[in-house]
Motif scaffolding. Structure first.
Motif, PDB file in Angstrom:
ATOM      1  N   PHE A  68      91.865 -23.981 140.536  1.00 29.56           N
ATOM      2  CA  PHE A  68      91.166 -24.988 141.343  1.00 29.56           C
ATOM      3  C   PHE A  68      92.130 -25.404 142.453  1.00 29.56           C
ATOM      4  N   ALA A  69      91.936 -24.866 143.658  1.00 29.24           N
ATOM      5  CA  ALA A  69      92.919 -25.012 144.732  1.00 29.24           C
ATOM      6  C   ALA A  69      93.198 -26.475 145.071  1.00 29.24           C
ATOM      7  N   ALA A  70      92.168 -27.271 145.255  1.00 25.26           N
ATOM      8  CA  ALA A  70      92.368 -28.670 145.652  1.00 25.26           C
ATOM      9  C   ALA A  70      93.083 -29.458 144.567  1.00 25.26           C
ATOM     10  N   LEU A  71      92.804 -29.162 143.314  1.00 25.33           N
ATOM     11  CA  LEU A  71      93.479 -29.839 142.206  1.00 25.33           C
ATOM     12  C   LEU A  71      94.958 -29.494 142.199  1.00 25.33           C
ATOM     13  N   GLN A  72      95.262 -28.222 142.386  1.00 24.63           N
ATOM     14  CA  GLN A  72      96.658 -27.783 142.369  1.00 24.63           C
ATOM     15  C   GLN A  72      97.444 -28.322 143.556  1.00 24.63           C
ATOM     16  N   LYS A  73      96.753 -28.626 144.637  1.00 26.46           N
ATOM     17  CA  LYS A  73      97.414 -29.197 145.817  1.00 26.46           C
ATOM     18  C   LYS A  73      97.579 -30.716 145.706  1.00 26.46           C
ATOM     19  N   GLY A  74      97.099 -31.302 144.609  1.00 27.85           N
ATOM     20  CA  GLY A  74      97.212 -32.738 144.425  1.00 27.85           C
ATOM     21  C   GLY A  74      96.178 -33.541 145.187  1.00 27.85           C
ATOM     22  N   GLU A  75      95.080 -32.901 145.581  1.00 33.66           N
ATOM     23  CA  GLU A  75      94.058 -33.568 146.381  1.00 33.66           C
ATOM     24  C   GLU A  75      92.957 -34.214 145.543  1.00 33.66           C
ATOM     25  N   ILE A  76      93.001 -34.044 144.218  1.00 31.61           N
ATOM     26  CA  ILE A  76      91.970 -34.592 143.344  1.00 31.61           C
ATOM     27  C   ILE A  76      92.567 -35.761 142.564  1.00 31.61           C
ATOM     28  N   PRO A  77      92.138 -36.993 142.795  1.00 30.97           N
ATOM     29  CA  PRO A  77      92.743 -38.159 142.129  1.00 30.97           C
ATOM     30  C   PRO A  77      92.406 -38.198 140.641  1.00 30.97           C
ATOM     31  N   GLU A  78      93.210 -38.953 139.899  1.00 34.18           N
ATOM     32  CA  GLU A  78      93.012 -39.079 138.450  1.00 34.18           C
ATOM     33  C   GLU A  78      91.625 -39.610 138.115  1.00 34.18           C
ATOM     34  N   GLY A  79      91.116 -40.534 138.923  1.00 35.89           N
ATOM     35  CA  GLY A  79      89.828 -41.143 138.615  1.00 35.89           C
ATOM     36  C   GLY A  79      88.630 -40.442 139.219  1.00 35.89           C
ATOM     37  N   TRP A  80      88.807 -39.196 139.675  1.00 36.43           N
ATOM     38  CA  TRP A  80      87.669 -38.449 140.227  1.00 36.43           C
ATOM     39  C   TRP A  80      86.620 -38.256 139.131  1.00 36.43           C
ATOM     40  N   PRO A  81      85.329 -38.558 139.381  1.00 36.98           N
ATOM     41  CA  PRO A  81      84.322 -38.511 138.321  1.00 36.98           C
ATOM     42  C   PRO A  81      84.191 -37.180 137.594  1.00 36.98           C
ATOM     43  N   MET A  82      84.561 -36.075 138.256  1.00 38.20           N
ATOM     44  CA  MET A  82      84.354 -34.769 137.640  1.00 38.20           C
ATOM     45  C   MET A  82      85.649 -34.133 137.145  1.00 38.20           C
ATOM     46  N   ARG A  83      86.733 -34.876 137.178  1.00 39.39           N
ATOM     47  CA  ARG A  83      88.026 -34.292 136.835  1.00 39.39           C
ATOM     48  C   ARG A  83      88.072 -33.805 135.385  1.00 39.39           C
ATOM     49  N   THR A  84      87.433 -34.543 134.463  1.00 39.49           N
ATOM     50  CA  THR A  84      87.458 -34.152 133.054  1.00 39.49           C
ATOM     51  C   THR A  84      86.874 -32.762 132.843  1.00 39.49           C
ATOM     52  N   PHE A  85      85.831 -32.427 133.587  1.00 35.93           N
ATOM     53  CA  PHE A  85      85.233 -31.101 133.447  1.00 35.93           C
ATOM     54  C   PHE A  85      86.243 -29.995 133.723  1.00 35.93           C
ATOM     55  N   ALA A  86      87.194 -30.279 134.622  1.00 31.44           N
ATOM     56  CA  ALA A  86      88.188 -29.272 134.991  1.00 31.44           C
ATOM     57  C   ALA A  86      89.387 -29.273 134.060  1.00 31.44           C
ATOM     58  N   THR A  87      89.797 -30.438 133.594  1.00 35.72           N
ATOM     59  CA  THR A  87      91.102 -30.537 132.944  1.00 35.72           C
ATOM     60  C   THR A  87      91.068 -30.612 131.426  1.00 35.72           C
ATOM     61  N   VAL A  88      89.904 -30.850 130.819  1.00 35.12           N
ATOM     62  CA  VAL A  88      89.852 -30.906 129.361  1.00 35.12           C
ATOM     63  C   VAL A  88      90.306 -29.563 128.786  1.00 35.12           C
ATOM     64  N   ARG A  89      91.089 -29.607 127.726  1.00 35.81           N
ATOM     65  CA  ARG A  89      91.615 -28.377 127.137  1.00 35.81           C
ATOM     66  C   ARG A  89      90.688 -27.921 126.018  1.00 35.81           C
ATOM     67  N   SER A  90      89.895 -26.926 126.311  1.00 35.20           N
ATOM     68  CA  SER A  90      88.992 -26.347 125.315  1.00 35.20           C
ATOM     69  C   SER A  90      88.638 -24.946 125.775  1.00 35.20           C
TER      70      SER A  90
END
Length: 414
Positions: A68-90
């Motif tokens: 996820f390019a924008a996430l890796q560049k630090g452009e996605i804040p911790e409180g972004w509503p959809m961040r969990t979909f990307a970062t949950v470990r499963s």
């Protein structure tokens, strides 16, 4: 001379019925559409059936957020509503050997025998809930009762809680939290709070099962080992439980709600089932196609620039799987794709996914929904939705596709 490109389609974070927008986007822009996610994060949406099928199984499409390019560049804040979909470990955010390892561990605990063993319990729970539903209707001042709250939610939630060894109080809290976790319209502080509380409850569930293992899926997941002795890490266990809670009840809840809405609005189709000319399994499959429980599912990422239906999806772009759009694609389902038809031949919907990430809980969802719908309409064959479709509110998310309440009458009003 420069060529003007249409602006990306802005997805409404508060959700809404997706079908009119899907049809317009397919007609005007094709099967692949640039979109703006919450906070103007750029993404893509795949709406065509064949294009989505190709994309879901493409070897150059990944699920791990390291792509996820924008996430890796630090452009996605911790409180972004959809961040969990990307970062949950499963297993939903893993690729290759890592995905196979996680899926294997879950599959060993989530066996066909364990699913089939749940059938008597599902039937018993459905009967109990129908008794309560009838009592609630009797006590109602206008004879209506919320089917979603009193039947469509507690049935799959009860099943997944039994499966995971979660008590009723924790189940109620997890349902409320899961609604917030999948929301796309929460403020950052609310997002963080919902995620923290969810992890806290699931941590309590895991700790209880570690201390006192039982005949439940959580205990089996804790004990499960791969062939090389590998086990789920704590992060992977919590992520897997989160996945099973949300996928194990939210999608079936939406499926049941949408099926009842469809049958109430299409009495001729209900008549076919009740006359034995179609099965309840047919109702489940047609509902999955016609009004998919999940509208736009996040995320997948091309690992290189990828051209789909003539549109370039840049490497690292977060892509949504447009299940609601693919389900009504006339190129795949014919000129009557917008018609709810339980006798439809060769119903080739993609609403359980496709390829390596095909929904592992599909057999359970299909069984639960068929049992619940048959029990409901056998007990209350004249059940109808009590308000017009356009009076029903929509959920605060473009991920889930349903309504938050469903007032029904169990018998014709006097």
């Amino acid at each position: 001379m420069t060529q003007d490109h249409p602006a990306p389609h802005r997805l409404d974070p508060h959700g809404g019925c997706p079908h009119a927008a899907n049809a317009r986007l397919r007609a005007e822009r094709g099967a692949v559409v640039p979109v703006l996610l919450p906070d103007d994060v750029e993404g893509m949406l795949v709406l065509g059936h064949e294009e989505l099928k190709e994309f879901l199984a493409h070897p150059d499409v990944a699920k791990d957020a390291q792509h996820f390019a924008a996430l890796q560049k630090g452009e996605i804040p911790e409180g972004w509503p959809m961040r969990t979909f990307a970062t949950v470990r499963s297993m939903t955010t893993a690729d290759g050997a890592d995905h196979r390892r996680l899926r294997s561990l879950v599959s060993r605990a989530f066996t066909a025998r364990r699913v089939e063993a749940l059938r008597p319990g599902v039937e018993e729970l459905a009967a109990t809930l129908l008794d309560r539903l009838e009592q609630a209707a009797r006590e109602s001042t206008d004879g209506t009762v919320d089917l979603r709250r009193n039947f469509a939610m507690p049935l799959p939630m009860g099943v997944i809680c039994r499966l995971l060894g979660v008590d009723a109080e924790q189940g109620e809290r997890l349902h409320a939290l899961s609604n917030r976790v999948v929301s796309t319209s929460l403020a950052p502080a609310e997002v963080l709070k919902a995620n923290q509380e969810t992890i806290e409850v699931l941590g309590q569930v895991a700790a209880a099962r570690m201390a006192d293992p039982g005949d439940d899926l959580t205990s089996a997941l804790i004990a499960a080992r791969a062939e090389d002795g590998d086990r789920l890490s704590e992060q992977e266990l919590i992520g897997t439980l989160l996945l099973l809670v949300i996928a194990g009840h939210e999608t079936t809840l939406n499926l049941l709600t949408n099926a009842v809405r469809a049958l109430s609005a299409h009495r001729d189709q209900l008549d076919l089932v009740q006359a034995g000319k179609a099965s309840w399994a047919d109702v489940v499959e047609e509902t999955m196609r016609w009004d998919s429980p999940v509208s736009y599912f996040p995320f997948r990422y091309p690992t290189r620039d990828l051209t789909v239906d003539g549109t370039v999806i840049p490497q690292g772009t977060p892509v949504l799987a447009g299940y609601s759009g693919a389900g009504r694609d006339p190129r795949a389902h014919g000129d009557d794709a917008d018609v709810f038809d339980v006798t439809r031949a060769q119903n080739r919907h993609l609403s359980f996914g496709h390829g390596a990430h095909f929904c592992i809980g599909a057999p359970l969802a299909r069984m639960e929904a068929a049992i619940a719908l048959e029990a409901l309409f056998t007990r209350f064959p004249q059940l109808t939705v009590a308000v017009d479709e356009d009076e029903l509110p929509r959920r605060g998310s473009f991920v889930g596709n349903s309504v938050p309440v469903l007032p029904v009458r169990l018998t014709p009003s006097s």
